[in-house]
Design a protein around this motif. Structure first.
Motif, short mmCIF file in Angstrom:
data_model
loop_
_atom_site.label_atom_id
_atom_site.label_comp_id
_atom_site.label_asym_id
_atom_site.label_seq_id
_atom_site.Cartn_x
_atom_site.Cartn_y
_atom_site.Cartn_z
N SER A 7 0.84 -1.19 0.00
CA SER A 7 0.00 0.00 0.00
C SER A 7 0.88 1.24 0.00
CB SER A 7 -0.89 -0.03 1.25
OG SER A 7 -1.70 1.10 1.32
N HIS A 61 0.74 5.63 0.19
CA HIS A 61 -0.07 6.81 0.48
C HIS A 61 -0.24 7.61 -0.80
CE1 HIS A 61 -1.74 10.30 2.35
NE2 HIS A 61 -0.73 11.05 1.96
N THR A 102 -3.35 10.03 -3.21
CA THR A 102 -4.69 10.57 -3.44
C THR A 102 -4.97 10.52 -4.94
OG1 THR A 102 -4.35 12.10 -1.60
CG2 THR A 102 -6.16 12.60 -3.11
N SER A 153 -8.50 -3.19 5.77
CA SER A 153 -7.40 -2.55 6.49
C SER A 153 -7.19 -3.24 7.84
CB SER A 153 -7.68 -1.06 6.69
OG SER A 153 -8.82 -0.89 7.48
N GLN A 156 -12.19 -1.19 2.37
CA GLN A 156 -12.23 0.03 1.56
C GLN A 156 -12.03 -0.35 0.10
OE1 GLN A 156 -8.75 1.89 3.13
NE2 GLN A 156 -9.83 2.89 4.81
N ARG A 168 -10.22 0.39 -3.15
CA ARG A 168 -8.99 1.11 -3.47
C ARG A 168 -8.55 0.84 -4.89
NH1 ARG A 168 -4.99 -0.42 1.51
NH2 ARG A 168 -6.33 0.24 3.23
N SER A 208 -1.80 -0.96 -3.67
CA SER A 208 -3.06 -0.22 -3.53
C SER A 208 -2.74 1.20 -3.08
CB SER A 208 -3.98 -0.91 -2.52
OG SER A 208 -3.52 -0.75 -1.20
N ALA A 228 -3.87 4.31 -0.88
CA ALA A 228 -4.68 4.49 0.33
C ALA A 228 -4.28 5.78 1.03
CB ALA A 228 -4.47 3.31 1.27
N ASP A 229 -5.15 6.25 1.88
CA ASP A 229 -4.85 7.41 2.71
C ASP A 229 -4.06 6.91 3.92
OD1 ASP A 229 -4.72 9.59 4.37
OD2 ASP A 229 -6.87 10.05 4.29
N ARG A 230 -2.76 7.12 3.90
CA ARG A 230 -1.88 6.68 4.99
C ARG A 230 -1.31 7.87 5.75
NH1 ARG A 230 -0.35 1.69 5.50
NH2 ARG A 230 1.65 2.30 6.40
#
Length: 154
Positions: free
Chosen positions: A39, A41, A43, A83, A89, A91, A110, A112-114
């Protein structure tokens, strides 16, 4: 089997990862054998097609440095990913070359918002399988200039 295992490079619980086609280098990543998918981070900004292939444009924000890196990658899928808190979620999943130490390979990652996580990237077992052995008592084993002995010190 153990001879093959011994031939694999060893990673610690955290390593520096390079995503050369995305222009992302020396990103600190947590190695997590409990996670299936890696994963990053990111957007998502937009989906588009190029040459009949689906792509996604996304931003990777490095808040501490006040830097935003806009990246494009082949968009493989949109999947339901569970998660660590048990929440599923949907993704975007991209496929891009990843390099850890001297080994480079194509990996599914993936987006994701990390932002609330300590590491902007997590490396899951799909990326590790048949490529690395994990020794969770060490860090930065594939990063010679940051190599340490035992523990959590960088």
């Amino acid at each position: 089997m153990s001879a093959k295992r011994n031939a694999l490079p060893v990673v610690g619980w955290r390593e520096l990862v390079h995503l050369p086609e995305l222009g992302l280098h020396a990103m600190p990543a947590k190695i997590d054998t409990g996670a299936r998918t890696s994963s990053l981070h990111g957007t998502v900004l937009e989906e588009f097609e190029r040459g009949g292939e689906k792509f996604v444009r996304f931003a990777v924000d490095f808040d501490q440095q006040h830097v935003r890196q806009v990246c494009e990658a082949v968009h493989v899928d949109i999947r339901g990913i569970t998660s660590s808190n048990g929440e599923t979620q949907r993704r975007y999943v991209i496929k891009t070359p990843m390099r850890i130490g001297d080994l480079e390979f194509r990996a599914e990652i993936s987006l994701a918002d990390r932002r609330d996580m300590k590491f902007p990237m997590l490396i899951g077992r799909s990326s590790l399988r048949r490529r690395f052995v994990v020794d969770s008592g060490y860090s930065w084993l594939q990063t010679p200039e940051r190599k340490t002995t035992k523990g959590h010190k960088p």
